[in-house]
Design a protein around this motif. Structure first.
Motif: not given
Length: 341
Positions: A272-288
């Motif tokens: 979830v974090s990796k895919r969120a980061q690829a979309a320009g989102l903060d991977p720290e805020r988006y996790t499973g």
């Protein structure tokens, strides 16, 4: 529970040495081991890990920072001082509350009086909460617009990893799964019906008896965000390699080969974090956990009742659901809209 002539008490869990008011020799290590066995059979792995860490921290603090105060049985004043020290370290109120629960559990396993029930400890904790606050900053919910943004970032990928990740994102969101629950699903426990996919969850945090619960994953309104479509596509990928049973989600190698065994909960969360980061989102805020939070928050904003949400998420505590909902609907019929700014 009755004691026999040898001074042991026999109960359903086995034999536990008892000496009224004081712990038996070597009791801390023995009790930690016994409590760990109980926790392994009755609680989620993350709960076990947190408990072990909490007990270890308390023991070290009593021995080192407090100059040798006994951790078991711990005096109420000892626990109160420990909580004050935790607050001084900058720990959140929620973490301190969990430490209190772990100390309570440790004493309960020893059949000793629980110091956390005393006024000294309760008042100390209340004072800490009033001073530092009890607000918990959770992970950002993966709402509909957000998940569409994340999916669009790898829309051109069609390999096994992409199929798996779409299934994790969409089934995780629609099912409101805990990340550990997603990691524990099995291929043979997914059935497709006219209404969508029926998924058996064999055990969960709120199903300690492992009775099993079913969740319905309905069809989505759009093919690109339909959880059933992408869950079916991923299972089709598994079956190409002869996997008709076993873990639903597995690791995918660099060249698209499916690895044996299932994914750990942390690995699912990293997807979830990796895919969120690829979309320009903060991977720290988006996790499973963003998937579970997304179901509760998004369904609430859409008008779903608390019962409807809890039937899907399997939350047992309404207060937890309300914590997710605090930010939902902030801009609906907002008083500031009437200012004409």
């Amino acid at each position: 529970m009755a004691a026999d002539a040898s001074g042991t008490a026999k109960g359903r869990a086995g034999e536990i040495a008892l000496v009224p008011g004081t712990p038996p020799p070597g009791t801390l290590a023995e009790l930690e081991g016994r409590a760990e066995r109980y926790f392994r059979s009755a609680r989620a792995p993350n709960t076990i890990k947190a408990y072990r860490h909490d007990v270890s921290d308390f023991e070290v603090w009593c021995k080192v920072d407090a100059g040798g105060l006994p951790p078991l049985p711990a005096a109420p004043a000892t626990v109160a001082l420990y909580l004050a020290d935790l607050a001084g370290r900058g720990l959140k109120a929620s973490t301190i509350r969990r430490r209190v629960a772990s100390i309570a559990q440790l004493h309960q396993e020893a059949d000793l009086e629980d110091p956390t029930k005393t006024k000294a400890v309760k008042n100390t904790y209340r004072g800490i909460v009033r001073e530092i606050g009890s607000y918990q900053e959770g992970k950002a919910p993966m709402l509909g617009p957000t998940v569409r943004r994340v999916l669009s970032a790898f829309a051109g990928e069609h390999g096994p990893a992409a199929k798996r990740d779409r299934a994790i994102l969409l089934a995780g969101l629609a099912g409101g799964y805990r990340v550990g629950e997603l990691a524990s699903l099995f291929v043979e426990d997914v059935e497709f019906e006219d209404g969508g996919a029926v998924v058996l969850l064999r055990g969960s945090k709120t199903d300690q008896q492992q009775a099993g619960t079913f969740k319905g994953i309905p069809h989505g309104r759009r093919p690109e965000t339909c959880p059933v479509t992408h869950l079916r596509a991923w299972i089709g990928e598994l079956r190409k390699t002869g996997r008709h049973a076993g873990p639903l989600f597995c690791a995918v190698g660099r060249y698209g080969n499916l690895r044996k065994g299932g994914m750990a909960a942390d690995s699912v969360s990293r997807v979830v974090s990796k895919r969120a980061q690829a979309a320009g989102l903060d991977p720290e805020r988006y996790t499973g956990h963003s998937l579970r939070a997304g179901l509760v928050t998004g369904a609430s904003e859409g008008g779903a009742s608390d019962k409807t949400i809890m039937d899907q998420s399997k939350h047992s505590n309404l207060a937890t659901v309300n914590r997710y909902k605090r930010r939902s609907g902030l801009f609906k019929n907002n008083a500031a809209d009437y200012l004409g700014l």
